[in-house]
Scaffold this motif. Structure first.
Motif, short mmCIF file in Angstrom:
data_model
loop_
_atom_site.label_atom_id
_atom_site.label_comp_id
_atom_site.label_asym_id
_atom_site.label_seq_id
_atom_site.Cartn_x
_atom_site.Cartn_y
_atom_site.Cartn_z
N GLY A 141 44.37 54.48 33.98
CA GLY A 141 43.47 55.55 33.57
C GLY A 141 42.12 55.04 33.11
O GLY A 141 41.34 55.79 32.52
N ASN A 142 41.81 53.79 33.42
CA ASN A 142 40.58 53.17 32.93
C ASN A 142 39.87 52.47 34.09
O ASN A 142 40.38 51.49 34.62
CB ASN A 142 40.92 52.15 31.83
CG ASN A 142 39.69 51.56 31.17
OD1 ASN A 142 38.69 51.29 31.81
ND2 ASN A 142 39.78 51.34 29.87
N PRO A 143 38.71 52.96 34.49
CA PRO A 143 38.00 52.35 35.64
C PRO A 143 37.71 50.86 35.45
O PRO A 143 37.84 50.08 36.41
CB PRO A 143 36.71 53.16 35.73
CG PRO A 143 37.04 54.48 35.12
CD PRO A 143 38.01 54.17 34.01
N ILE A 144 37.34 50.45 34.24
CA ILE A 144 37.04 49.05 34.02
C ILE A 144 38.31 48.21 34.14
O ILE A 144 38.31 47.11 34.70
CB ILE A 144 36.39 48.83 32.64
CG1 ILE A 144 35.13 49.69 32.51
CG2 ILE A 144 36.05 47.36 32.44
CD1 ILE A 144 34.09 49.44 33.59
N GLY A 145 39.41 48.73 33.63
CA GLY A 145 40.68 48.04 33.76
C GLY A 145 41.07 47.86 35.22
O GLY A 145 41.54 46.79 35.64
N LYS A 146 40.86 48.91 36.03
CA LYS A 146 41.15 48.81 37.46
C LYS A 146 40.26 47.77 38.12
O LYS A 146 40.70 46.98 38.97
CB LYS A 146 40.94 50.17 38.14
CG LYS A 146 42.03 51.18 37.88
CD LYS A 146 41.78 52.45 38.70
CE LYS A 146 42.91 53.45 38.51
NZ LYS A 146 42.68 54.68 39.31
N PHE A 165 39.55 42.59 40.64
CA PHE A 165 38.72 41.39 40.73
C PHE A 165 39.57 40.12 40.70
O PHE A 165 39.38 39.21 41.51
CB PHE A 165 37.70 41.37 39.59
CG PHE A 165 36.77 40.18 39.63
CD1 PHE A 165 35.57 40.25 40.31
CD2 PHE A 165 37.12 38.99 39.01
CE1 PHE A 165 34.72 39.15 40.36
CE2 PHE A 165 36.28 37.89 39.06
CZ PHE A 165 35.08 37.97 39.75
N LEU A 166 40.50 40.05 39.76
CA LEU A 166 41.34 38.86 39.66
C LEU A 166 42.20 38.66 40.91
O LEU A 166 42.39 37.54 41.37
CB LEU A 166 42.23 38.95 38.42
CG LEU A 166 41.50 38.80 37.07
CD1 LEU A 166 42.46 39.07 35.92
CD2 LEU A 166 40.89 37.41 36.95
#
Length: 520
Positions: free
Chosen positions: A233-238, A243-244
């Motif tokens: 539910g978090n764009p930055i978390g996604k 990225f990793l």
């Protein structure tokens, strides 16, 4: 400290402070030189009061006596994090962190023998339910199995004394009880009045001597909810998770510390026991004690409480090494979010001789409103609302990523931000950093370390981290000398070697389009 240049000029007619004889830069240099000597004297004094010892079972202790106030901070460093997980059990290191607060055979139970029997029934009921679910059983088959599992959970819960570990700390006047899991380590910490020090030895040793993983499946559900909030539910978390997975192809840094949802859904108490048995061995633990304590008594308590934990073989080091990147990698997510860019370059781990240069680069680019990225992207061009760059992502022990990030300003595009980042990187590669700018980096490094020295808990954390990551807590104090030795030529050399297109991974968030897929 404020420099009184005018006062120095007027002082008792001393001709050496006349501007014709000595310039402003010279005065500042003399002041900084005096500060450096003072800092090193303080470092030497602190190090002279640090003692260390290793128990027969292999557990290491670092003790710093500080008698300014009747308090003491404790910090336990376990040399295990999400990097040690294998496919299928991601999230286990973090979940075990939660389990470490559930108590032991003596803490958190009304009757351990009866609870043990109830836990065995709970595990059997879960195994039956989980097996049927994996086999794709019908709802009619799954429902009674799930109900039996829930009933077994409720029965096991009758023997639990909730929060007994936390309450013991609170009753003794403890503060800051917490823990944290990262890629490289898991840590546990809190502070106590110094006359309650023995309580820490009892409670923390119980965690590792005979822990009971009670309420495991309930806590697993808590972690799954954390994932929903922090990633799904978090764009930055996604963005970070994606990225990793793109930047890393082999090394376990590619997996999120929170774990993948499918793995979390299938973790068992047995998985957690196996993880504990392998990694939570005495030789993989370091405890740091900083505050109003007597070192000989600390050693006696350590031998009494932690010495009872049996010696076990140390876990094998990680074998997988991330291969060199063979070309730029990129991806784009379309989400309901502002525009964001991540640009990362692979770099060596903390033991590399250029580690201090990477730290200096991070400070130069990101630390404060005078940093290059803030001035260029945020203040001057106004194409980003926030921008920075730092080394050691997602961890420091193994080769990681130097990560640039930018939150694009409304009305601008990610491409503008990436072009500006490229410009700042090209500037680092083509132009030598000025001596004044690099001196600012060194002053900030010194000030940051001095601030950490004032706080028992902060200093305990730093000593533990440097011991765990490098094998020697003295490197905390050596790092400042290494940063002071960084030259403009070092900055340019490392920038040229690292910030290459072939070594780059780029990830962005673009606003979702109507009726478009959420990612592409």
């Amino acid at each position: 400290m404020r420099t009184d240049i005018g006062g120095a000029q007027k002082r008792a007619g001393n001709p050496c402070f006349a501007w014709g004889r000595i310039g402003l830069r010279d005065v500042l240099w003399l002041w900084l030189l005096g500060m450096a000597f003072g800092v090193h004297a303080q470092f030497d004094e602190i190090q002279s009061r640090i003692s260390e010892f290793v128990l027969d079972n292999g557990m290491k202790f670092i003790v710093l006596e500080r008698h300014q106030a009747p308090v003491v901070s404790f910090y336990t460093y376990a040399d295990v994090g999400s990097a040690q997980e294998v496919e299928g059990t991601t999230g286990l290191a973090h979940l075990f962190e939660h389990m470490a607060f559930k108590g032991s055979q003596k803490i958190g139970t009304r009757d351990y023998e009866k609870e043990q029997s109830a836990l065995a029934k709970e595990d059997a009921a879960y195994a039956a339910f989980s097996a049927a679910r994996r086999q794709g059983a019908s709802t009619e088959v799954l429902k009674p199995l799930e109900e039996a599992f829930q009933a077994a959970q409720a029965e096991a819960g009758k023997w639990v004394v909730k929060g007994e570990f936390d309450e013991a700390v609170e009753r003794a006047g403890g503060r800051g009880l917490n823990a944290n899991t990262a890629s490289d380590r898991t840590v546990f910490f809190f502070s106590l009045p110094s006359n309650e020090s023995e309580l820490w030895f009892y409670l923390d040793s119980e965690r590792f001597y005979e822990p009971v993983l009670r309420e495991f499946y309930k806590e697993r559900d808590v972690v799954m909810e954390e994932r929903r909030l922090s990633v799904e539910g978090n764009p930055i978390g996604k963005l970070i998770e994606e990225f990793l997975s793109v930047a890393y192809k082999a090394h376990s840094y590619k997996s999120p510390t929170i774990g993948y949802m499918s793995d979390l859904q299938n973790l068992t108490r047995g998985d957690a026991r196996d993880f504990f048995s392998k990694y939570y061995v005495p030789s993989n633990l370091t405890a740091v004690v900083v505050g109003d304590v007597d070192a000989p008594r600390i050693r006696a308590l350590a031998e009494t409480y932690f010495g009872r934990i049996p010696r076990k073989p140390a876990p094998e080091p990680l074998r997988t090494v991330e291969p060199p990147q063979a070309g730029e990698r990129s991806f784009k997510l379309r989400l309901q979010s502002q525009r964001v860019s991540l640009v990362g370059y692979h770099k060596p781990g903390i033991q590399h001789p250029d580690n201090a240069v990477y730290d200096a680069l991070g400070s130069l680019l990101s630390e404060g409103r005078s940093s290059r990225l803030y001035r260029s992207l945020v203040r001057d061009q106004k194409i980003a609302v926030e921008a920075g760059g730092f080394s050691g992502f997602p961890g420091q022990k193994y080769p990681g990523v130097f990560l640039f990030y930018a939150f694009t300003a409304p009305g601008h595009e990610n491409a503008e931000v990436e072009k500006a980042l490229d410009g700042e990187i090209e500037r680092l590669c083509k132009e030598l950093v000025s001596a004044e700018e690099l001196d600012g980096v060194k002053r900030r490094a010194r000030a940051n370390l001095l601030r950490q020295l004032d706080d028992n808990a902060g200093l305990a954390m730093q000593l533990a981290d440097w011991q765990g990551l490098t094998g020697d807590w003295h490197n905390l104090f050596r790092q400042l000398d290494k940063i002071n030795a960084v030259t403009p030529a070092d900055i340019q050399r490392v920038a040229k070697a690292t910030f290459k297109e072939i070594n780059r991974t780029v990830g962005t968030i673009e606003p979702a389009q109507p009726n478009a897929e959420s990612a592409q």
